[in-house]
Design a protein around this motif. Structure first.
Motif, PDB file in Angstrom:
ATOM      1  N   MET A   5       0.919  -1.225  -0.019  1.00 13.49           N
ATOM      2  CA  MET A   5      -0.085   0.183  -0.157  1.00 13.49           C
ATOM      3  C   MET A   5       0.825   1.157  -0.085  1.00 13.49           C
ATOM      4  O   MET A   5       1.533   1.330   0.836  1.00 13.49           O
ATOM      5  N   LEU A   6       0.727   2.076  -0.778  1.00 13.65           N
ATOM      6  CA  LEU A   6       1.352   3.460  -0.912  1.00 13.65           C
ATOM      7  C   LEU A   6       0.420   4.463  -0.368  1.00 13.65           C
ATOM      8  O   LEU A   6      -0.948   4.226  -0.466  1.00 13.65           O
ATOM      9  N   GLY A   7       1.081   5.462   0.339  1.00 13.07           N
ATOM     10  CA  GLY A   7       0.361   6.488   1.033  1.00 13.07           C
ATOM     11  C   GLY A   7       1.223   7.719   1.234  1.00 13.07           C
ATOM     12  O   GLY A   7       2.090   7.841   0.988  1.00 13.07           O
ATOM     13  N   GLU A   8       0.468   8.849   1.770  1.00 10.51           N
ATOM     14  CA  GLU A   8       1.103   9.812   2.126  1.00 10.51           C
ATOM     15  C   GLU A   8       1.197  10.100   3.787  1.00 10.51           C
ATOM     16  O   GLU A   8       0.296   9.723   4.342  1.00 10.51           O
ATOM     17  N   LEU A   9       2.278  10.542   4.157  1.00 11.08           N
ATOM     18  CA  LEU A   9       2.765  10.739   5.600  1.00 11.08           C
ATOM     19  C   LEU A   9       1.832  11.889   5.956  1.00 11.08           C
ATOM     20  O   LEU A   9       1.723  12.928   5.067  1.00 11.08           O
ATOM     21  N   ASN A  10       1.201  11.849   7.226  1.00 14.74           N
ATOM     22  CA  ASN A  10       0.554  13.143   7.781  1.00 14.74           C
ATOM     23  C   ASN A  10       1.635  13.983   8.280  1.00 14.74           C
ATOM     24  O   ASN A  10       2.735  13.647   8.424  1.00 14.74           O
ATOM     25  N   SER A  11       1.257  15.152   8.727  1.00 11.20           N
ATOM     26  CA  SER A  11       2.245  16.218   9.283  1.00 11.20           C
ATOM     27  C   SER A  11       2.905  15.533  10.474  1.00 11.20           C
ATOM     28  O   SER A  11       4.124  15.775  10.919  1.00 11.20           O
ATOM     29  N   ARG A  12       2.130  14.935  11.263  1.00 10.40           N
ATOM     30  CA  ARG A  12       2.904  14.334  12.684  1.00 10.40           C
ATOM     31  C   ARG A  12       3.874  13.262  12.132  1.00 10.40           C
ATOM     32  O   ARG A  12       4.941  13.134  12.757  1.00 10.40           O
ATOM     33  N   GLN A  13       3.486  12.394  11.347  1.00 10.58           N
ATOM     34  CA  GLN A  13       4.422  11.302  10.699  1.00 10.58           C
ATOM     35  C   GLN A  13       5.831  12.016   9.897  1.00 10.58           C
ATOM     36  O   GLN A  13       6.961  11.476  10.333  1.00 10.58           O
ATOM     37  N   ILE A  14       5.463  13.208   9.456  1.00 12.80           N
ATOM     38  CA  ILE A  14       6.559  13.650   8.748  1.00 12.80           C
ATOM     39  C   ILE A  14       7.501  14.191   9.865  1.00 12.80           C
ATOM     40  O   ILE A  14       8.665  14.040   9.584  1.00 12.80           O
ATOM     41  N   GLU A  15       7.074  15.008  10.724  1.00 13.00           N
ATOM     42  CA  GLU A  15       7.739  15.374  11.873  1.00 13.00           C
ATOM     43  C   GLU A  15       8.510  14.324  12.600  1.00 13.00           C
ATOM     44  O   GLU A  15       9.642  14.466  12.971  1.00 13.00           O
ATOM     45  N   PHE A  16       7.911  13.219  12.875  1.00 15.32           N
ATOM     46  CA  PHE A  16       8.599  11.804  13.476  1.00 15.32           C
ATOM     47  C   PHE A  16       9.853  11.538  12.702  1.00 15.32           C
ATOM     48  O   PHE A  16      10.812  11.478  13.215  1.00 15.32           O
ATOM     49  N   VAL A  17       9.690  11.585  11.207  1.00 20.05           N
ATOM     50  CA  VAL A  17      10.731  11.004  10.491  1.00 20.05           C
ATOM     51  C   VAL A  17      11.955  12.116  10.701  1.00 20.05           C
ATOM     52  O   VAL A  17      12.985  11.762  10.810  1.00 20.05           O
TER      53      VAL A  17
END
Length: 149
Positions: free
Chosen positions: A1-13
């Motif tokens: 499954m492909l998807g977009e990271l949300n802002s919280r996930q982006i910050e975590f990375v």
């Protein structure tokens, strides 16, 4: 499954990694280079010597920054951000940038050589770090993608 990271996930990375890539462009040439970095929620901090990357960012401070976590070809996360390069020039700014970098990078240093060299003389290392170019990139736009199987 492909998807977009949300802002919280982006910050975590962005917060969880210390190696990323800067993409810069000047004089008709594009250059992508890995860096060790620290992220404070607004800026990417870096330290380097004079060279092509710094020369290009001085000419065109608008850069791209990329990080990824790759477990395997079917399980990965990637963040791309755009921002503006800024050189930290005053002694206080440079010291703060070096402190942010050291606080982020030191906890993950595991190699015997790395730890011995880094811990030998903290004061000396801070002074040596002040010799190069200390900079930050204010991240303005961020996007992230993932694949999970």
């Amino acid at each position: 499954m492909l998807g977009e990271l949300n802002s919280r996930q982006i910050e975590f990375v962005l917060h969880s990694l210390i190696i990323g890539r800067i993409g810069c462009h000047a004089d008709g040439k594009t250059y992508v280079v890995p860096i060790t970095y620290a992220y404070d929620g607004k800026y990417i901090y870096g330290h380097t010597t004079e060279g092509l990357k710094i020369n290009m960012m001085r000419k065109n401070p608008m850069v791209c920054f990329q990080v990824d976590v790759m477990e395997n070809m079917s399980n990965w996360r990637s963040v791309i951000a755009w921002g503006k390069y800024e050189e930290l020039k005053t002694r206080e700014e440079r010291q703060e940038g070096v402190k942010i970098l050291r606080d982020s990078v030191m906890p993950v240093m595991t190699g015997d050589t790395t730890i011995k060299n880094s811990m030998r003389d903290s004061h000396q290392k801070s002074n040596e770090a002040m010799v190069g170019v200390v900079y930050r990139i204010e991240l303005k736009d961020k996007t992230g993608r993932y694949e999970k199987m």
